[in-house]
Design a protein around this motif. Structure first.
Motif, mmCIF file in Angstrom:
data_model
loop_
_atom_site.group_PDB
_atom_site.id
_atom_site.type_symbol
_atom_site.label_atom_id
_atom_site.label_comp_id
_atom_site.label_asym_id
_atom_site.label_seq_id
_atom_site.Cartn_x
_atom_site.Cartn_y
_atom_site.Cartn_z
ATOM 1 N N THR A 82 0.851 -1.194 0.000
ATOM 2 C CA THR A 82 0.000 0.000 0.000
ATOM 3 C C THR A 82 0.884 1.241 0.000
ATOM 4 O O THR A 82 1.869 1.294 0.734
ATOM 5 C CB THR A 82 -0.882 0.025 1.267
ATOM 6 N N ARG A 83 0.509 2.222 -0.803
ATOM 7 C CA ARG A 83 1.270 3.473 -0.833
ATOM 8 C C ARG A 83 0.315 4.618 -1.153
ATOM 9 O O ARG A 83 -0.457 4.539 -2.101
ATOM 10 C CB ARG A 83 2.348 3.394 -1.898
ATOM 11 N N PHE A 84 0.384 5.680 -0.359
ATOM 12 C CA PHE A 84 -0.377 6.897 -0.640
ATOM 13 C C PHE A 84 0.483 7.795 -1.525
ATOM 14 O O PHE A 84 1.665 7.980 -1.254
ATOM 15 C CB PHE A 84 -0.741 7.630 0.661
ATOM 16 N N VAL A 85 -0.129 8.324 -2.585
ATOM 17 C CA VAL A 85 0.599 9.137 -3.550
ATOM 18 C C VAL A 85 -0.208 10.393 -3.843
ATOM 19 O O VAL A 85 -1.422 10.322 -4.066
ATOM 20 C CB VAL A 85 0.815 8.350 -4.874
ATOM 21 N N LYS A 86 0.474 11.547 -3.851
ATOM 22 C CA LYS A 86 -0.172 12.805 -4.228
ATOM 23 C C LYS A 86 0.123 13.069 -5.698
ATOM 24 O O LYS A 86 1.264 12.980 -6.135
ATOM 25 C CB LYS A 86 0.341 13.951 -3.365
ATOM 26 N N LEU A 87 -0.938 13.393 -6.420
ATOM 27 C CA LEU A 87 -0.835 13.639 -7.850
ATOM 28 C C LEU A 87 -1.032 15.118 -8.137
ATOM 29 O O LEU A 87 -1.774 15.798 -7.422
ATOM 30 C CB LEU A 87 -1.905 12.848 -8.605
ATOM 31 N N PRO A 88 -0.422 15.607 -9.211
ATOM 32 C CA PRO A 88 -0.707 16.991 -9.611
ATOM 33 C C PRO A 88 -2.147 17.079 -10.116
ATOM 34 O O PRO A 88 -2.779 16.050 -10.367
ATOM 35 C CB PRO A 88 0.293 17.225 -10.756
ATOM 36 N N PRO A 89 -2.661 18.278 -10.283
ATOM 37 C CA PRO A 89 -4.036 18.412 -10.772
ATOM 38 C C PRO A 89 -4.188 17.799 -12.172
ATOM 39 O O PRO A 89 -3.540 18.245 -13.111
ATOM 40 C CB PRO A 89 -4.276 19.920 -10.822
ATOM 41 N N THR A 128 -4.515 15.739 -5.854
ATOM 42 C CA THR A 128 -5.366 14.587 -5.629
ATOM 43 C C THR A 128 -4.522 13.519 -4.948
ATOM 44 O O THR A 128 -3.425 13.206 -5.407
ATOM 45 C CB THR A 128 -5.917 14.041 -6.962
ATOM 46 N N GLU A 129 -5.033 12.985 -3.844
ATOM 47 C CA GLU A 129 -4.315 11.908 -3.159
ATOM 48 C C GLU A 129 -5.000 10.586 -3.475
ATOM 49 O O GLU A 129 -6.218 10.474 -3.378
ATOM 50 C CB GLU A 129 -4.282 12.130 -1.647
ATOM 51 N N VAL A 130 -4.196 9.606 -3.872
ATOM 52 C CA VAL A 130 -4.706 8.268 -4.144
ATOM 53 C C VAL A 130 -3.949 7.277 -3.291
ATOM 54 O O VAL A 130 -2.827 7.533 -2.862
ATOM 55 C CB VAL A 130 -4.566 7.868 -5.644
ATOM 56 N N VAL A 131 -4.602 6.161 -3.036
ATOM 57 C CA VAL A 131 -3.915 5.059 -2.388
ATOM 58 C C VAL A 131 -3.743 3.976 -3.450
ATOM 59 O O VAL A 131 -4.695 3.579 -4.113
ATOM 60 C CB VAL A 131 -4.659 4.540 -1.134
ATOM 61 N N LEU A 132 -2.498 3.559 -3.647
ATOM 62 C CA LEU A 132 -2.175 2.454 -4.543
ATOM 63 C C LEU A 132 -2.151 1.176 -3.722
ATOM 64 O O LEU A 132 -1.589 1.160 -2.615
ATOM 65 C CB LEU A 132 -0.786 2.624 -5.149
ATOM 66 N N VAL A 133 -2.734 0.122 -4.225
ATOM 67 C CA VAL A 133 -2.655 -1.185 -3.577
ATOM 68 C C VAL A 133 -2.244 -2.208 -4.617
ATOM 69 O O VAL A 133 -2.685 -2.145 -5.769
ATOM 70 C CB VAL A 133 -3.987 -1.594 -2.895
ATOM 71 N N ALA A 134 -1.375 -3.115 -4.224
ATOM 72 C CA ALA A 134 -0.910 -4.153 -5.140
ATOM 73 C C ALA A 134 -0.693 -5.441 -4.360
ATOM 74 O O ALA A 134 -0.210 -5.424 -3.228
ATOM 75 C CB ALA A 134 0.392 -3.731 -5.816
ATOM 76 N N MET A 135 -1.067 -6.541 -4.977
ATOM 77 C CA MET A 135 -0.900 -7.857 -4.359
ATOM 78 C C MET A 135 -0.371 -8.801 -5.426
ATOM 79 O O MET A 135 -0.800 -8.737 -6.583
ATOM 80 C CB MET A 135 -2.239 -8.353 -3.820
ATOM 81 N N LYS A 136 0.544 -9.657 -5.034
ATOM 82 C CA LYS A 136 1.068 -10.642 -5.971
ATOM 83 C C LYS A 136 -0.094 -11.425 -6.562
ATOM 84 O O LYS A 136 -0.974 -11.898 -5.841
ATOM 85 C CB LYS A 136 2.031 -11.605 -5.276
ATOM 86 N N GLY A 137 -0.111 -11.565 -7.869
ATOM 87 C CA GLY A 137 -1.189 -12.260 -8.565
ATOM 88 C C GLY A 137 -1.354 -13.694 -8.110
ATOM 89 O O GLY A 137 -2.478 -14.188 -7.958
ATOM 90 N N ASP A 138 -0.233 -14.387 -7.874
ATOM 91 C CA ASP A 138 -0.302 -15.775 -7.416
ATOM 92 C C ASP A 138 -1.009 -15.893 -6.072
ATOM 93 O O ASP A 138 -1.824 -16.790 -5.862
ATOM 94 C CB ASP A 138 1.098 -16.393 -7.306
ATOM 95 N N SER A 139 -0.698 -14.978 -5.155
ATOM 96 C CA SER A 139 -1.325 -15.008 -3.829
ATOM 97 C C SER A 139 -2.824 -14.766 -3.926
ATOM 98 O O SER A 139 -3.612 -15.452 -3.265
ATOM 99 C CB SER A 139 -0.702 -13.952 -2.912
ATOM 100 N N LEU A 140 -3.211 -13.816 -4.747
ATOM 101 C CA LEU A 140 -4.628 -13.518 -4.921
ATOM 102 C C LEU A 140 -5.356 -14.706 -5.548
ATOM 103 O O LEU A 140 -6.452 -15.072 -5.113
ATOM 104 C CB LEU A 140 -4.809 -12.265 -5.769
ATOM 105 N N ASN A 141 -4.728 -15.343 -6.533
ATOM 106 C CA ASN A 141 -5.336 -16.524 -7.160
ATOM 107 C C ASN A 141 -5.506 -17.662 -6.158
ATOM 108 O O ASN A 141 -6.521 -18.373 -6.187
ATOM 109 C CB ASN A 141 -4.500 -16.993 -8.350
ATOM 110 N N GLU A 142 -4.527 -17.853 -5.269
ATOM 111 C CA GLU A 142 -4.630 -18.914 -4.256
ATOM 112 C C GLU A 142 -5.804 -18.661 -3.316
ATOM 113 O O GLU A 142 -6.525 -19.586 -2.949
ATOM 114 C CB GLU A 142 -3.326 -19.014 -3.468
ATOM 115 N N ILE A 143 -6.005 -17.410 -2.932
ATOM 116 C CA ILE A 143 -7.138 -17.083 -2.064
ATOM 117 C C ILE A 143 -8.454 -17.319 -2.805
ATOM 118 O O ILE A 143 -9.387 -17.910 -2.266
ATOM 119 C CB ILE A 143 -7.040 -15.627 -1.554
#
Length: 179
Positions: A82-89, A128-143
Protein backbone atom coordinates in the motif's frame (compact mmCIF):
# COMPACT_ATOMS: atom_id res chain seq x y z
CA UNK A 1 -28.76 -16.07 -0.53
CA UNK A 2 -30.90 -15.42 -3.57
CA UNK A 3 -32.08 -12.01 -2.37
CA UNK A 4 -30.24 -9.39 -4.44
CA UNK A 5 -30.73 -6.86 -1.63
CA UNK A 6 -28.30 -8.88 0.49
CA UNK A 7 -24.55 -8.49 0.45
CA UNK A 8 -22.29 -11.23 1.81
CA UNK A 9 -18.80 -10.26 2.94
CA UNK A 10 -15.80 -12.12 4.29
CA UNK A 11 -12.91 -10.50 6.13
CA UNK A 12 -9.86 -12.75 5.70
CA UNK A 13 -7.77 -11.50 8.58
CA UNK A 14 -4.45 -12.87 9.71
CA UNK A 15 -5.80 -14.74 12.77
CA UNK A 16 -9.57 -14.58 12.34
CA UNK A 17 -12.01 -14.88 9.47
CA UNK A 18 -15.19 -12.90 9.83
CA UNK A 19 -18.29 -13.13 7.73
CA UNK A 20 -21.42 -11.04 7.59
CA UNK A 21 -24.66 -10.64 5.72
CA UNK A 22 -25.86 -7.08 5.14
CA UNK A 23 -29.20 -6.04 3.74
CA UNK A 24 -29.85 -2.86 1.79
CA UNK A 25 -32.62 -0.85 3.40
CA UNK A 26 -33.20 2.42 1.61
CA UNK A 27 -29.79 4.09 1.49
CA UNK A 28 -28.43 2.14 4.46
CA UNK A 29 -26.70 -1.14 5.06
CA UNK A 30 -28.14 -3.16 7.92
CA UNK A 31 -26.18 -6.00 9.50
CA UNK A 32 -28.31 -9.16 9.44
CA UNK A 33 -25.87 -11.78 10.68
CA UNK A 34 -22.22 -12.00 11.73
CA UNK A 35 -19.99 -14.97 12.46
CA UNK A 36 -16.26 -15.55 12.84
CA UNK A 37 -13.78 -18.41 12.91
CA UNK A 38 -10.39 -18.31 14.62
CA UNK A 39 -7.30 -19.51 12.74
CA UNK A 40 -4.43 -21.21 14.50
CA UNK A 41 -0.77 -21.15 13.63
CA UNK A 42 1.54 -18.62 12.07
CA UNK A 43 -0.23 -16.48 9.41
CA UNK A 44 3.05 -16.09 7.50
CA UNK A 45 3.37 -19.82 6.79
CA UNK A 46 1.52 -20.29 3.50
CA UNK A 47 1.79 -24.09 3.58
CA UNK A 48 -0.58 -24.35 6.55
CA UNK A 49 -2.56 -21.15 5.86
CA UNK A 50 -4.32 -22.14 2.64
CA UNK A 51 -5.81 -25.42 3.94
CA UNK A 52 -6.91 -23.60 7.13
CA UNK A 53 -8.42 -20.85 5.02
CA UNK A 54 -10.43 -23.36 2.98
CA UNK A 55 -11.83 -25.05 6.11
CA UNK A 56 -12.59 -21.71 7.80
CA UNK A 57 -14.40 -20.40 4.71
CA UNK A 58 -16.41 -23.61 4.57
CA UNK A 59 -17.38 -23.20 8.23
CA UNK A 60 -18.38 -19.54 7.72
CA UNK A 61 -20.34 -20.36 4.57
CA UNK A 62 -22.27 -22.97 6.52
CA UNK A 63 -22.93 -20.68 9.50
CA UNK A 64 -24.09 -17.84 7.23
CA UNK A 65 -25.96 -20.07 4.76
CA UNK A 66 -23.92 -18.91 1.75
CA UNK A 67 -24.46 -21.99 -0.40
CA UNK A 68 -23.37 -21.15 -3.95
CA UNK A 69 -23.56 -17.46 -3.20
CA UNK A 70 -21.50 -14.51 -4.29
CA UNK A 71 -19.27 -12.82 -1.72
CA UNK A 72 -17.14 -9.74 -1.42
CA UNK A 73 -14.00 -10.28 0.58
CA UNK A 74 -11.30 -8.21 2.17
CA UNK A 75 -7.70 -9.31 2.60
CA UNK A 76 -5.56 -8.34 5.57
CA UNK A 77 -3.49 -5.19 5.20
CA UNK A 78 -0.16 -6.95 5.74
CA UNK A 79 -0.65 -9.09 2.60
CA UNK A 80 -0.85 -6.10 0.28
CA UNK A 81 1.61 -3.38 -0.73
CA UNK A 82 0.00 0.00 0.00
CA UNK A 83 1.27 3.47 -0.83
CA UNK A 84 -0.38 6.90 -0.64
CA UNK A 85 0.60 9.14 -3.55
CA UNK A 86 -0.17 12.80 -4.23
CA UNK A 87 -0.83 13.64 -7.85
CA UNK A 88 -0.71 16.99 -9.61
CA UNK A 89 -4.04 18.41 -10.77
CA UNK A 90 -5.25 16.08 -13.54
CA UNK A 91 -8.56 14.81 -14.86
CA UNK A 92 -10.02 11.85 -16.73
CA UNK A 93 -7.70 9.64 -18.77
CA UNK A 94 -4.64 11.61 -17.73
CA UNK A 95 -5.22 10.55 -14.12
CA UNK A 96 -5.23 6.88 -15.19
CA UNK A 97 -1.91 7.38 -16.98
CA UNK A 98 -0.27 9.19 -14.08
CA UNK A 99 -1.50 6.62 -11.55
CA UNK A 100 -0.15 3.79 -13.71
CA UNK A 101 3.20 5.59 -13.93
CA UNK A 102 3.23 5.98 -10.13
CA UNK A 103 2.34 2.30 -9.69
CA UNK A 104 5.23 1.26 -11.91
CA UNK A 105 7.56 3.50 -9.88
CA UNK A 106 6.34 2.51 -6.41
CA UNK A 107 5.27 -1.14 -6.47
CA UNK A 108 8.32 -3.22 -5.46
CA UNK A 109 7.44 -6.12 -7.77
CA UNK A 110 7.27 -6.37 -11.55
CA UNK A 111 3.93 -4.76 -12.43
CA UNK A 112 2.93 -7.74 -14.60
CA UNK A 113 3.19 -10.05 -11.56
CA UNK A 114 0.73 -8.10 -9.41
CA UNK A 115 -2.90 -7.19 -9.40
CA UNK A 116 -3.12 -3.53 -8.54
CA UNK A 117 -5.65 -0.76 -8.29
CA UNK A 118 -6.08 2.65 -6.73
CA UNK A 119 -8.69 4.75 -5.05
CA UNK A 120 -8.94 8.50 -4.73
CA UNK A 121 -8.94 9.31 -1.02
CA UNK A 122 -8.54 13.06 -1.01
CA UNK A 123 -8.54 16.22 -3.05
CA UNK A 124 -6.93 19.20 -1.39
CA UNK A 125 -5.60 22.45 -2.84
CA UNK A 126 -5.55 21.11 -6.38
CA UNK A 127 -3.65 17.94 -5.43
CA UNK A 128 -5.37 14.59 -5.63
CA UNK A 129 -4.32 11.91 -3.16
CA UNK A 130 -4.71 8.27 -4.14
CA UNK A 131 -3.91 5.06 -2.39
CA UNK A 132 -2.17 2.45 -4.54
CA UNK A 133 -2.66 -1.18 -3.58
CA UNK A 134 -0.91 -4.15 -5.14
CA UNK A 135 -0.90 -7.86 -4.36
CA UNK A 136 1.07 -10.64 -5.97
CA UNK A 137 -1.19 -12.26 -8.57
CA UNK A 138 -0.30 -15.78 -7.42
CA UNK A 139 -1.33 -15.01 -3.83
CA UNK A 140 -4.63 -13.52 -4.92
CA UNK A 141 -5.34 -16.52 -7.16
CA UNK A 142 -4.63 -18.91 -4.26
CA UNK A 143 -7.14 -17.08 -2.06
CA UNK A 144 -9.74 -17.08 -4.85
CA UNK A 145 -9.22 -20.84 -5.26
CA UNK A 146 -10.08 -21.34 -1.57
CA UNK A 147 -13.27 -19.27 -1.99
CA UNK A 148 -14.28 -21.16 -5.14
CA UNK A 149 -13.45 -24.53 -3.54
CA UNK A 150 -16.41 -23.78 -1.25
CA UNK A 151 -18.73 -23.20 -4.23
CA UNK A 152 -18.76 -19.45 -3.68
CA UNK A 153 -18.23 -16.80 -6.33
CA UNK A 154 -16.15 -13.68 -5.83
CA UNK A 155 -18.06 -10.44 -6.37
CA UNK A 156 -15.10 -8.27 -5.46
CA UNK A 157 -11.93 -8.02 -3.43
CA UNK A 158 -10.80 -5.16 -1.24
CA UNK A 159 -8.10 -4.36 1.27
CA UNK A 160 -9.57 -4.45 4.79
CA UNK A 161 -8.75 -0.82 5.74
CA UNK A 162 -10.03 0.42 2.38
CA UNK A 163 -13.20 -1.64 2.78
CA UNK A 164 -13.78 0.14 6.09
CA UNK A 165 -13.19 3.50 4.38
CA UNK A 166 -15.65 2.58 1.61
CA UNK A 167 -18.28 1.39 4.11
CA UNK A 168 -18.02 4.71 5.93
CA UNK A 169 -18.28 6.68 2.67
CA UNK A 170 -21.35 4.65 1.68
CA UNK A 171 -23.03 5.04 5.06
CA UNK A 172 -22.21 8.74 5.53
CA UNK A 173 -21.93 10.29 2.05
CA UNK A 174 -22.41 13.85 3.30
CA UNK A 175 -19.46 13.83 5.72
CA UNK A 176 -16.57 15.76 4.20
CA UNK A 177 -14.41 16.65 7.19
CA UNK A 178 -11.87 14.34 8.80
CA UNK A 179 -13.31 11.70 11.08
Amino acid sequence: MADNKQIAVLNLGSQRLGGAIFRRAGGNLVLQKYEFVELTGDPTVDVSRLPQLKVAIEELAEKLNLAKGAVWYAVAGHTVFTRFVKLPPVQGDKMEQIVEFEARQNVPFPIDEVTWDYEVVGDNLGETEVVLVAMKGDSLNEINEQIEANKLKTSGVDLAPIALFNAFKYSYPDVTESV
